[in-house]
Write an enzyme that holds these catalytic residues in place. Structure first.
Site, PDB file in Angstrom:
ATOM      1  N   CYS A  66       0.666  -0.944   0.028  1.00 25.08           N
ATOM      2  CA  CYS A  66       0.105  -0.201   0.231  1.00 25.08           C
ATOM      3  C   CYS A  66       1.091   0.861   0.137  1.00 25.08           C
ATOM      4  CB  CYS A  66      -0.751   0.042   1.427  1.00 25.08           C
ATOM      5  SG  CYS A  66      -1.509  -1.472   1.243  1.00 25.08           S
ATOM      6  N   ALA A  67       1.136   1.564  -1.087  1.00 19.31           N
ATOM      7  CA  ALA A  67       2.676   2.384  -1.447  1.00 19.31           C
ATOM      8  C   ALA A  67       2.245   4.022  -1.368  1.00 19.31           C
ATOM      9  CB  ALA A  67       3.709   1.514  -1.929  1.00 19.31           C
ATOM     10  N   ALA A  68       0.740   4.127  -1.954  1.00 17.94           N
ATOM     11  CA  ALA A  68       1.035   6.044  -2.089  1.00 17.94           C
ATOM     12  C   ALA A  68       1.077   6.844  -1.161  1.00 17.94           C
ATOM     13  CB  ALA A  68      -0.253   5.876  -2.973  1.00 17.94           C
ATOM     14  N   SER A  82       6.760   7.501   0.446  1.00 12.28           N
ATOM     15  CA  SER A  82       8.499   8.206   1.138  1.00 12.28           C
ATOM     16  C   SER A  82       8.358   7.197   1.909  1.00 12.28           C
ATOM     17  CB  SER A  82       7.608   9.083   2.524  1.00 12.28           C
ATOM     18  OG  SER A  82       6.736  10.207   1.344  1.00 12.28           O
ATOM     19  N   ASP A 137      -4.929  -4.559  -5.800  1.00 11.80           N
ATOM     20  CA  ASP A 137      -5.999  -4.186  -5.043  1.00 11.80           C
ATOM     21  C   ASP A 137      -4.585  -5.329  -3.599  1.00 11.80           C
ATOM     22  OD1 ASP A 137      -7.440  -5.491  -2.482  1.00 11.80           O
ATOM     23  OD2 ASP A 137      -9.243  -5.843  -3.588  1.00 11.80           O
ATOM     24  N   ASP A 188       1.557  -0.865   5.460  1.00 13.42           N
ATOM     25  CA  ASP A 188       1.219   0.125   5.890  1.00 13.42           C
ATOM     26  C   ASP A 188      -0.321   0.723   5.316  1.00 13.42           C
ATOM     27  OD1 ASP A 188       2.028   2.489   7.686  1.00 13.42           O
ATOM     28  OD2 ASP A 188       2.094   3.724   6.271  1.00 13.42           O
ATOM     29  N   CYS A 227      -1.021   4.216  11.475  1.00 13.10           N
ATOM     30  CA  CYS A 227      -0.790   5.780  12.248  1.00 13.10           C
ATOM     31  C   CYS A 227      -2.454   5.539  12.977  1.00 13.10           C
ATOM     32  CB  CYS A 227      -0.514   6.146  10.837  1.00 13.10           C
ATOM     33  SG  CYS A 227      -1.570   6.971   9.790  1.00 13.10           S
TER      34      CYS A 227
END
Length: 871
Positions: free
Chosen positions: A182-184, A187, A262, A290, A343
């Site tokens: 889930c990279a976007a 960073s 997905d 993440d 987070c």
């Protein structure tokens, strides 16, 4: 220099997560009209849960909540190769820190930016100075220009401190194959790419000098000093994946592929295999998950958390997070490491997901939580939770009053449901509470999941946001398991039936009364602030656009049971899922069937791609265009010829030629027709140079993105620069003159270019000591024109280099070609205006003469009455 959401979630949640960035999790798009400073940082439900949920003692909670309601410090990270990052860091420390330290504001010394404890090499910094101070003092304005310029160049990343933590715990080494599920916005992907890259450039130069590039550091540089590793960065949303591409492009990293899938049903990647052999599928050494989350740990920078937080956000995301984590563990190599992070502070999204995934995989004999207490020892964190309460709210249909409930176990939740069904049958609870949301129970200590090995970072520990990190290691192949449906109706019905079956009919009335008594504390009194009064909260009616983008987890449709992999009956190894098993979307819902698979997985069917689909076609190793280019620059035969790629369906060398790593080529070539959505791969190496002179031997420009990959292997077209003044002249002036007679004003560079034929060349700059020395190595592309020379570096990069090396804050870059064109345009404009004035004067004279003469007492016709005169 400069080389260094819907966040991959399920299809059912696509609309709910659209546009949700890392910095905006848990509340969707910011639609407020009032300033952030005017937003009340209060939310009764939010505070009630974390005060009463057993997370910390009351005194510590007060300190934590005070930090959570305060502004977040600004933070940034020096990026790229380690040598470059350290060099830029030293410029920053030497030039800007002393000027800020010397400031005084209202009798108090101003606190300068400081390195964040817990991260190595002083590469992570934050700044807690108040905005009032920043606005009033020039050194901060100059520092801000430096930050902006270096961020644009890719040497600094403006990133939140806690967001930088997860990649460090993956322990990535050069040569490893890594997946960021889930990279976007990218960073963390940038951090992972830097780790895979390692000190590759230094190793390649060693290999080019015929020295051994390998040392015993755990990295693999067997490809002539190049890292053999690969990063696949994925995100499910096309727009967010586009953001991801923008972020990672500046890394100039050929060992990178960006995909759009997905994450919870990420397709297996096939590897090349010989005809007749069993198909092989890619397994990853490291995986970062993440995942999408409610984001309540971002409350210091995201006002929507305070305005819109509800416990249903975390409850609705639990199943999606579990499915993503489970899929990641399936794709992990035996002995591989996976980091799960959010987070959010909510254990339903954190420890509960980790425990449920381990149980689904077969327990701690299959997957273990790694104890990382000795890693980043200066990073302040607390252990994960082994016990927690699940927070839910209930209400009557159409009512704006909500009652808060805390539950310690699934059994107590079932009892509370029975109590309220008997007393208030219309009261509605969340359909997302499931057994997996609660702390796991173990029959023995040997089977207990040590959740205390997870890590929690709270805002008050080191003045950051909040984050959760768990490091998992796969010990053995995992068995097929079913991920529970997101809706708890079936589970609740089953549990209620079991409960009623244990109660004799003759004692039904007394049993119900007993259940009521047992449920009172769990379902009501322990959760509500004050004197057991229900929590009242007005339901907001956001505008249609905000509602479509908000992370509104309770609206996610029920997710199907997903079994992405079966096991080979003979070997016990994981066999990947074929996309044949994923049915098309019907009314926004994806259905998944899981028939038994043979030892060889079915071939993936191509998926419907976006109209802006990228094509990736590799050129043959003997492509004549590439051969001519490489010969022109004297590139060693050891440099691979079979990794060049173009992005057009026909495979033609039209405009740009890209370069990728060997493993990237294998994956792209093997899977491009199997339904994989590849949206980025490759570094631009050459661009066609269109000029009038058609007698150029190699009309292709070297590109700043790929020049450092190629330069160690070049023996021709190399120009060395040892003088900062000469480099300054080339930066401040575009197209400086280089006449045929050899006279010029560009120093040693002009001397070397005088006898060089037209075409592109390398400017090589080695690090050196002294005031006129260079702090780091640089390689830049330069085009030798018939009468001039020009560095092929865009204006923003020129300005960043002038600021970095010469402290030029407002440089004026001369462009002789542009100035000449403007002068010619002005001259032509003046000429046209003069011609127009002459014509006007002639017409006036004709009219005057015609009006002065009369024929038979009548005025002669004016010329303009009968014809048009072209001006």
């Amino acid at each position: 220099m400069g080389r260094g959401g819907n966040r991959g979630g399920g299809r059912g949640g696509r609309k709910a997560f659209r546009g949700k960035g890392k910095n905006n999790r848990g509340g969707g798009r910011d639609t407020r009209t009032e300033p952030w400073s005017d937003i009340k940082r209060e939310n009764e439900l939010f505070e009630s849960y974390y005060r009463k949920g057993g997370f910390m003692e009351e005194e510590e909670f007060g300190e934590m909540w005070k930090y959570l309601a305060s502004d977040l410090p600004n933070s940034f990270r020096f990026t790229g190769t380690k040598s470059d990052a350290l060099a830029v860091r030293e410029i920053f420390k030497r030039r800007y820190i002393p000027a800020i330290e010397a400031l005084d504001f209202e009798g108090t010394r101003v606190e300068p930016p400081k390195p964040v404890e817990g991260f190595p090499d002083e590469l992570v910094w934050d700044m807690k100075t108040h905005k009032k101070v920043i606005r009033r003092h020039k050194p901060f304005a100059e520092f801000q220009k430096f930050l902006v310029a270096e961020t644009t160049s890719g040497n600094i990343s403006r990133q939140e401190v806690v967001s930088m933590i997860p990649p460090h715990f993956l322990d990535v080494k050069p040569g490893m194959v890594v997946l960021d599920m889930c990279a976007a916005p990218g960073s963390k992907s940038a951090q992972l790419a830097e780790m895979i890259h390692g000190d590759e450039e230094e190793r390649v130069m060693q290999a080019a000098r015929n020295e051994s590039p390998n040392i015993d550091d755990g990295g693999d540089y067997s490809d002539d000093g190049r890292s053999t590793g690969l990063l696949i960065a994925n995100d499910t949303d096309y727009k967010r994946a586009g953001m991801l591409v923008h972020q990672v492009k500046r890394l100039n990293f050929p060992n990178l592929i960006v995909t759009q899938h997905d994450a919870s049903i990420f397709p297996s990647i096939e590897l090349p295999s010989a005809e007749g052999e069993k198909k092989q599928y890619l397994k990853f050494d490291r995986i970062l998950t993440d995942v999408p989350c409610s984001g309540d740990g971002t409350a210091r920078k995201n006002p929507n958390v305070w305005q819109k937080w509800t416990p249903k956000d975390g409850l609705g995301l639990h199943n999606l997070q579990l499915r993503i984590l489970f899929r990641g563990l399936q794709m992990l190599k035996k002995g591989g490491r996976l980091v799960y992070s959010t987070c959010s502070m909510n254990p339903v999204e954190n420890e509960a997901v980790v425990a449920a995934a381990i149980e689904a995989c077969g327990g701690i004999s299959k997957v273990r939580i790694v104890d990382c207490s000795d890693h980043l020892p200066k990073l302040k964190r607390v252990p994960g939770l082994n016990r927690w309460k699940v927070f839910d709210t209930s209400a009557f249909p159409g009512s704006q009053e909500k009652m808060g409930h805390l539950f310690t176990s699934w059994d107590n939740f079932v009892k509370a449901q029975a109590k309220y069904r008997a007393e208030e049958p219309e009261r509605q609870f969340s359909s997302k509470v499931s057994p997996g949301c609660f702390p796991p129970t173990a029959s023995s200590d040997e089977e207990r999941i040590p959740l205390e090995r997870c890590m929690r970072v709270y805002p008050h520990l080191q003045d950051t946001g909040a984050f959760f990190i768990a490091v998992l290691e796969k010990l053995d192949d995992i068995k097929v398991a079913q991920i529970r449906n997101a809706d708890n109706e079936a589970e609740l019905r089953k549990a209620t039936n079991e409960l009623e079956a244990t109660v004799p009919a003759s004692a039904a009335t007394s049993a119900v009364e007993k259940i009521k008594e047992e449920a009172v504390e769990e379902a009501n009194g322990d959760a509500t602030p004050g004197d057991r009064s229900p929590l009242k909260r007005k339901l907001e009616e956001p505008d249609e656009d905000a509602a479509s983008k908000r992370v509104k987890a309770e609206e996610l449709p029920a997710q199907p049971v997903v079994k992405p992999e079966e096991q080979d009956k003979e070997t016990g190894a994981d066999v990947p899922m074929a996309v044949d098993d994923v049915q098309p979307e019907i009314n926004g819902t994806t259905t998944v069937s899981t028939p038994a698979l043979s030892n060889q997985a079915k071939r993936l069917k191509p998926e419907a791609q976006s109209q802006s689909k990228e094509f990736f076609e590799y050129l043959p190793a003997d492509d004549p265009t590439v051969a001519d280019i490489l010969d022109f620059f004297g590139i060693s035969e050891r440099f691979p010829r079979d990794r060049f790629m173009v992005k057009n369906k026909e495979g033609l060398t039209l405009n740009k030629i890209y370069y990728t790593s060997a493993l990237a080529k294998k994956i792209i070539s093997q899977n491009k027709n199997r339904g994989m959505k590849f949206i980025h791969c490759g570094v631009v190496m050459f661009v066609a140079h269109k000029i009038k002179d058609g007698n150029i031997k190699a009309p292709w420009r070297l590109q700043n993105e790929g020049i450092r990959i190629l330069e160690p292997w070049a023996s021709k077209r190399i120009v060395t620069c040892t003088s900062k003044q000469t480099l300054y002249k080339m930066l401040i002036e575009m197209f400086p003159k280089l006449p045929k007679d050899g006279s010029h004003e560009i120093g040693e560079i002009g001397d070397q270019l005088t006898d060089m034929e037209v075409g592109c060349s390398f400017i090589r700059i080695e690090p050196s000591e002294g005031e006129d020395g260079f702090p780091f190595r640089m390689v830049l592309p330069l085009w030798r024109h018939p009468g001039s020379a020009n560095m092929m570096v865009d204006k923003d990069d020129r300005k960043a280099m002038l600021l970095r090396l010469f402290n030029e804050t407002n440089p004026i870059i001369k462009n002789h070609v542009l100035e000449k064109a403007r002068a010619a345009e002005e001259a032509r404009k003046d000429e046209l205006e003069a011609e127009s004035r002459e014509l006007d004067e002639e017409l006036e004279q004709v009219v005057d003469e015609a009006q002065a003469e009369e024929v038979d007492g009548e005025e002669k016709p004016v010329l303009g009455d009968y014809m048009e005169v072209e001006a």
